[in-house]
Design a protein around this motif. Structure first.
Motif, PDB file in Angstrom:
ATOM      1  N   ASP A  35      11.051 -49.745  33.614  1.00 26.13           N
ATOM      2  CA  ASP A  35      11.166 -48.293  33.788  1.00 26.13           C
ATOM      3  C   ASP A  35      12.623 -47.846  33.688  1.00 26.13           C
ATOM      4  OD1 ASP A  35       8.430 -48.142  34.137  1.00 26.13           O
ATOM      5  OD2 ASP A  35       8.529 -48.076  36.325  1.00 26.13           O
ATOM      6  N   ASN A  36      13.537 -48.649  34.234  1.00 24.71           N
ATOM      7  CA  ASN A  36      14.958 -48.306  34.138  1.00 24.71           C
ATOM      8  C   ASN A  36      15.435 -48.288  32.683  1.00 24.71           C
ATOM      9  OD1 ASN A  36      15.373 -47.909  36.860  1.00 24.71           O
ATOM     10  ND2 ASN A  36      16.005 -50.019  37.240  1.00 24.71           N
ATOM     11  N   GLN A  37      14.988 -49.251  31.892  1.00 18.85           N
ATOM     12  CA  GLN A  37      15.363 -49.273  30.477  1.00 18.85           C
ATOM     13  C   GLN A  37      14.815 -48.055  29.747  1.00 18.85           C
ATOM     14  OE1 GLN A  37      13.746 -53.143  29.582  1.00 18.85           O
ATOM     15  NE2 GLN A  37      15.766 -54.107  29.680  1.00 18.85           N
ATOM     16  N   ILE A  38      13.611 -47.653  30.077  1.00 17.05           N
ATOM     17  CA  ILE A  38      13.013 -46.469  29.455  1.00 17.05           C
ATOM     18  C   ILE A  38      13.814 -45.222  29.813  1.00 17.05           C
ATOM     19  CG2 ILE A  38      10.981 -44.965  29.484  1.00 17.05           C
ATOM     20  CD1 ILE A  38       9.284 -47.525  29.647  1.00 17.05           C
ATOM     21  N   TYR A  44      19.225 -41.084  25.793  1.00 15.46           N
ATOM     22  CA  TYR A  44      19.848 -41.050  24.466  1.00 15.46           C
ATOM     23  C   TYR A  44      18.848 -40.658  23.371  1.00 15.46           C
ATOM     24  CZ  TYR A  44      23.661 -43.123  26.975  1.00 15.46           C
ATOM     25  OH  TYR A  44      24.676 -43.337  27.881  1.00 15.46           O
ATOM     26  N   ASN A  45      17.752 -40.040  23.789  1.00 14.04           N
ATOM     27  CA  ASN A  45      16.728 -39.539  22.862  1.00 14.04           C
ATOM     28  C   ASN A  45      16.161 -40.624  21.954  1.00 14.04           C
ATOM     29  OD1 ASN A  45      16.895 -36.840  23.812  1.00 14.04           O
ATOM     30  ND2 ASN A  45      18.780 -36.592  22.630  1.00 14.04           N
ATOM     31  N   ILE A  46      15.935 -41.787  22.524  1.00 19.09           N
ATOM     32  CA  ILE A  46      15.321 -42.890  21.787  1.00 19.09           C
ATOM     33  C   ILE A  46      13.881 -42.995  22.266  1.00 19.09           C
ATOM     34  CG2 ILE A  46      15.364 -45.358  21.305  1.00 19.09           C
ATOM     35  CD1 ILE A  46      18.390 -45.264  21.961  1.00 19.09           C
ATOM     36  N   ASP A  47      12.945 -42.744  21.357  1.00 14.22           N
ATOM     37  CA  ASP A  47      11.526 -42.807  21.690  1.00 14.22           C
ATOM     38  C   ASP A  47      11.013 -44.221  21.423  1.00 14.22           C
ATOM     39  OD1 ASP A  47       8.853 -42.413  22.186  1.00 14.22           O
ATOM     40  OD2 ASP A  47       8.517 -41.153  20.414  1.00 14.22           O
ATOM     41  N   PHE A  59      17.854 -52.741  16.709  1.00  9.44           N
ATOM     42  CA  PHE A  59      18.644 -52.320  15.550  1.00  9.44           C
ATOM     43  C   PHE A  59      19.073 -50.854  15.689  1.00  9.44           C
ATOM     44  CE2 PHE A  59      19.102 -50.491  11.321  1.00  9.44           C
ATOM     45  CZ  PHE A  59      20.035 -51.358  10.765  1.00  9.44           C
ATOM     46  N   ASP A  60      18.147 -49.979  16.054  1.00 14.74           N
ATOM     47  CA  ASP A  60      18.484 -48.562  16.199  1.00 14.74           C
ATOM     48  C   ASP A  60      19.436 -48.314  17.372  1.00 14.74           C
ATOM     49  OD1 ASP A  60      17.060 -47.914  13.960  1.00 14.74           O
ATOM     50  OD2 ASP A  60      15.432 -46.896  15.022  1.00 14.74           O
ATOM     51  N   ILE A  61      19.270 -49.066  18.444  1.00 14.73           N
ATOM     52  CA  ILE A  61      20.206 -48.942  19.569  1.00 14.73           C
ATOM     53  C   ILE A  61      21.605 -49.356  19.120  1.00 14.73           C
ATOM     54  CG2 ILE A  61      20.843 -49.885  21.825  1.00 14.73           C
ATOM     55  CD1 ILE A  61      17.827 -50.120  22.421  1.00 14.73           C
TER      56      ILE A  61
END
Length: 92
Positions: A35-38, A44-47, A59-61
């Motif tokens: 949950d913390n990672q989510i 950072y608007n990463i879905d 890769f996207d991170i």
């Protein structure tokens, strides 16, 4: 629970050790995240739901980390996911 003639609340002791927000869980898309990672990814608007593999998410991170330099929380998520990916999905 009594230890050395003192009443000890085991729930208080385990609360510090066991934090459900840090537990890695299988998400609907086959990716394991806590949950913390989510929360960090959302910041950072990463879905994470749009990814089908941990490698593509990492890769996207990394693309974001290459563009911006002072993002320690996202960098920590990237490192943890890379470790998880290596130990679980790399043939050794």
């Amino acid at each position: 629970m009594r230890i050395n003639n003192e009443e000890i609340d085991i729930n208080v002791l385990t609360k510090d050790i066991y934090d459900d927000k840090n537990m890695i869980k299988m998400r609907g898309n086959g990716i394991y995240l806590s949950d913390n990672q989510i929360e960090v990814l959302k910041r950072y608007n990463i879905d994470y739901n749009k990814y089908t593999s941990l490698s593509s998410l990492i890769f996207d991170i990394e693309e974001i980390l290459n563009e911006e330099t002072d993002i320690e929380d996202l960098e920590e998520v990237s490192q943890r996911l890379a470790e998880l990916n290596y130990y679980n999905y790399t043939n050794k």
